[in-house]
Design a protein around this motif. Structure first.
Motif, PDB file in Angstrom:
ATOM      1  N   PHE A 114      55.911  11.690 -81.962  1.00  0.00           N
ATOM      2  CA  PHE A 114      55.771  10.279 -81.632  1.00  0.00           C
ATOM      3  C   PHE A 114      56.000  10.022 -80.146  1.00  0.00           C
ATOM      4  O   PHE A 114      55.404   9.117 -79.566  1.00  0.00           O
ATOM      5  N   LYS A 115      56.869  10.825 -79.545  1.00  0.00           N
ATOM      6  CA  LYS A 115      57.086  10.672 -78.103  1.00  0.00           C
ATOM      7  C   LYS A 115      55.809  10.987 -77.339  1.00  0.00           C
ATOM      8  O   LYS A 115      55.488  10.342 -76.341  1.00  0.00           O
ATOM      9  N   SER A 116      55.066  11.986 -77.834  1.00  0.00           N
ATOM     10  CA  SER A 116      53.818  12.332 -77.153  1.00  0.00           C
ATOM     11  C   SER A 116      52.802  11.206 -77.270  1.00  0.00           C
ATOM     12  O   SER A 116      51.927  11.051 -76.408  1.00  0.00           O
ATOM     13  N   ILE A 117      52.905  10.419 -78.350  1.00  0.00           N
ATOM     14  CA  ILE A 117      51.977   9.295 -78.522  1.00  0.00           C
ATOM     15  C   ILE A 117      52.401   8.103 -77.681  1.00  0.00           C
ATOM     16  O   ILE A 117      51.580   7.433 -77.042  1.00  0.00           O
ATOM     17  N   LEU A 118      53.716   7.847 -77.665  1.00  0.00           N
ATOM     18  CA  LEU A 118      54.216   6.678 -76.953  1.00  0.00           C
ATOM     19  C   LEU A 118      54.303   6.891 -75.455  1.00  0.00           C
ATOM     20  O   LEU A 118      54.366   5.930 -74.704  1.00  0.00           O
ATOM     21  N   ALA A 119      54.339   8.161 -75.042  1.00  0.00           N
ATOM     22  CA  ALA A 119      54.428   8.431 -73.604  1.00  0.00           C
ATOM     23  C   ALA A 119      53.313   9.389 -73.196  1.00  0.00           C
ATOM     24  O   ALA A 119      53.554  10.540 -72.848  1.00  0.00           O
ATOM     25  N   PRO A 120      52.080   8.957 -73.280  1.00  0.00           N
ATOM     26  CA  PRO A 120      50.957   9.851 -72.988  1.00  0.00           C
ATOM     27  C   PRO A 120      50.896  10.285 -71.538  1.00  0.00           C
ATOM     28  O   PRO A 120      50.213  11.245 -71.212  1.00  0.00           O
ATOM     29  N   GLU A 121      51.635   9.578 -70.643  1.00  0.00           N
ATOM     30  CA  GLU A 121      51.567   9.968 -69.240  1.00  0.00           C
ATOM     31  C   GLU A 121      52.174  11.333 -69.007  1.00  0.00           C
ATOM     32  O   GLU A 121      51.920  11.978 -67.991  1.00  0.00           O
ATOM     33  N   ASP A 122      53.026  11.791 -69.983  1.00  0.00           N
ATOM     34  CA  ASP A 122      53.644  13.102 -69.831  1.00  0.00           C
ATOM     35  C   ASP A 122      52.751  14.220 -70.336  1.00  0.00           C
ATOM     36  O   ASP A 122      53.105  15.392 -70.239  1.00  0.00           O
ATOM     37  N   MET A 123      51.600  13.889 -70.929  1.00  0.00           N
ATOM     38  CA  MET A 123      50.745  14.905 -71.512  1.00  0.00           C
ATOM     39  C   MET A 123      49.298  14.622 -71.145  1.00  0.00           C
ATOM     40  O   MET A 123      48.936  13.517 -70.760  1.00  0.00           O
ATOM     41  N   SER A 124      48.488  15.665 -71.298  1.00  0.00           N
ATOM     42  CA  SER A 124      47.064  15.479 -71.040  1.00  0.00           C
ATOM     43  C   SER A 124      46.465  14.618 -72.143  1.00  0.00           C
ATOM     44  O   SER A 124      46.830  14.749 -73.308  1.00  0.00           O
ATOM     45  N   THR A 125      45.558  13.732 -71.778  1.00  0.00           N
ATOM     46  CA  THR A 125      44.963  12.819 -72.754  1.00  0.00           C
ATOM     47  C   THR A 125      43.889  13.523 -73.558  1.00  0.00           C
ATOM     48  O   THR A 125      43.344  14.554 -73.158  1.00  0.00           O
ATOM     49  N   GLY A 126      43.583  12.936 -74.734  1.00  0.00           N
ATOM     50  CA  GLY A 126      42.540  13.474 -75.583  1.00  0.00           C
ATOM     51  C   GLY A 126      43.062  13.743 -76.984  1.00  0.00           C
ATOM     52  O   GLY A 126      44.212  13.456 -77.328  1.00  0.00           O
ATOM     53  N   VAL A 127      42.193  14.278 -77.808  1.00  0.00           N
ATOM     54  CA  VAL A 127      42.544  14.624 -79.193  1.00  0.00           C
ATOM     55  C   VAL A 127      43.035  16.071 -79.222  1.00  0.00           C
ATOM     56  O   VAL A 127      42.468  16.940 -78.548  1.00  0.00           O
ATOM     57  N   ARG A 128      44.050  16.310 -80.012  1.00  0.00           N
ATOM     58  CA  ARG A 128      44.614  17.653 -80.076  1.00  0.00           C
ATOM     59  C   ARG A 128      45.237  17.885 -81.448  1.00  0.00           C
ATOM     60  O   ARG A 128      45.427  16.948 -82.234  1.00  0.00           O
ATOM     61  N   VAL A 129      45.542  19.142 -81.731  1.00  0.00           N
ATOM     62  CA  VAL A 129      46.296  19.492 -82.937  1.00  0.00           C
ATOM     63  C   VAL A 129      47.779  19.360 -82.594  1.00  0.00           C
ATOM     64  O   VAL A 129      48.344  20.178 -81.869  1.00  0.00           O
ATOM     65  N   ALA A 130      48.395  18.310 -83.116  1.00  0.00           N
ATOM     66  CA  ALA A 130      49.793  18.053 -82.791  1.00  0.00           C
ATOM     67  C   ALA A 130      50.758  18.828 -83.667  1.00  0.00           C
ATOM     68  O   ALA A 130      51.914  19.023 -83.312  1.00  0.00           O
ATOM     69  N   GLY A 131      50.293  19.257 -84.834  1.00  0.00           N
ATOM     70  CA  GLY A 131      51.173  20.011 -85.721  1.00  0.00           C
ATOM     71  C   GLY A 131      50.390  20.999 -86.564  1.00  0.00           C
ATOM     72  O   GLY A 131      49.324  20.677 -87.100  1.00  0.00           O
ATOM     73  N   PHE A 132      50.939  22.249 -86.663  1.00  0.00           N
ATOM     74  CA  PHE A 132      50.314  23.276 -87.481  1.00  0.00           C
ATOM     75  C   PHE A 132      51.424  24.053 -88.166  1.00  0.00           C
ATOM     76  O   PHE A 132      52.294  24.632 -87.505  1.00  0.00           O
ATOM     77  N   SER A 133      51.431  24.051 -89.512  1.00  0.00           N
ATOM     78  CA  SER A 133      52.472  24.751 -90.271  1.00  0.00           C
ATOM     79  C   SER A 133      51.819  25.631 -91.321  1.00  0.00           C
ATOM     80  O   SER A 133      51.044  25.147 -92.150  1.00  0.00           O
TER      81      SER A 133
END
Length: 256
Positions: A114-133
């Motif tokens: 959720f931090k990656s969603i709420l603070a996108p300035e810290d990450m590259s923009t675009g669609v990505r695989v956020a979780g893989f288990s």
């Protein structure tokens, strides 16, 4: 004259005296037998009393020992019950701690997500695989898979697209690719993508359950995402099978 005639003695025979001697001997023997009978009976009576007293003492001691034995058995039963309760309490605490650690790990992952969603300035923009288990199932050859696809952007348009997951490996020495769609149940079909912030597949905190074919040796998992509405973006992500399973084992060890 005979040479030994000087050594001969004349013994006078007295029948009355012999009779008195016999009578005396008979009386003496009778008295001796009566005394022996009395002494034996008296001594046997004393021994019998002693034996009865010893028997009574032993019976009392046996009752005391039986009582102590019952008390000791009760104490052992109480201690065993308490020990069992202690072990169960410890096991329950361990299970609770493990469960809390797992929830903590899951919450940490979700917080990072959720931090990656709420603070996108810290990450590259675009669609990505956020979780893989990738997890092992309960039976041999059974596995579980979960994906989370997210959008990192300053403005989050609603996205639509498709997702495909394939297992890449070998069977009988030949390369083979198996779509995950063929291995999972029909009610767990991979749905199309449609989300603004993120989408969990199959759904939040659930997994795709599947069994790999006999003889198939998976090496990689390929995830392909294609966004067709909102924005246009396509990408694929390759995950190493053994590496992802090892990561899951390490996570369980840390949780335990």
């Amino acid at each position: 004259m005979h040479p030994d005639s000087s050594k001969l003695r004349v013994i006078r025979h007295d029948p009355k005296r012999d009779q008195l001697i016999r009578i005396f001997l008979m009386v003496f023997i009778a008295l001796l037998g009566g005394f022996a009978y009395w002494y034996g009976g008296n001594h046997a009576g004393q021994n019998l009393d002693q034996l009865r007293q010893q028997h009574t003492t032993l019976e009392n001691r046996a009752r005391v020992l039986q009582k102590e034995n019952r008390e000791l058995r009760q104490r052992v039963g109480i201690l065993e019950s308490a020990s069992k309760m202690d072990r169960e309490a410890v096991n329950n605490v361990r299970l609770l701690v493990k469960k809390l650690e797992e929830e903590k790990e899951l919450l940490h992952k979700e917080l990072t997500f959720f931090k990656s969603i709420l603070a996108p300035e810290d990450m590259s923009t675009g669609v990505r695989v956020a979780g893989f288990s990738l997890l092992r199932g309960n039976e041999s050859g059974q596995y579980r898979l979960r994906l989370v696809i997210s959008q990192v952007a300053r403005s989050n348009p609603f996205l639509k697209g498709t997702l495909s997951v394939s297992l890449i490996g070998e069977k009988d020495g030949k390369a083979q690719t198996i779509p995950l769609q063929k291995l999972i149940a029909s009610d767990q079909a991979v749905a199309g993508l449609g989300f603004r912030y993120f989408q969990a597949l199959p759904s939040d905190r659930e997994y795709f359950d599947f069994t790999i074919p006999e003889g198939f040796q998976p090496a990689e998992v390929k995830v392909m995402v294609r966004i067709t509405s909102g924005i246009k973006q396509s990408f694929e992500q390759i995950y190493q099978w053994d590496k992802e399973l090892l990561a899951d084992v390490r996570q369980e060890q840390n949780s335990g």
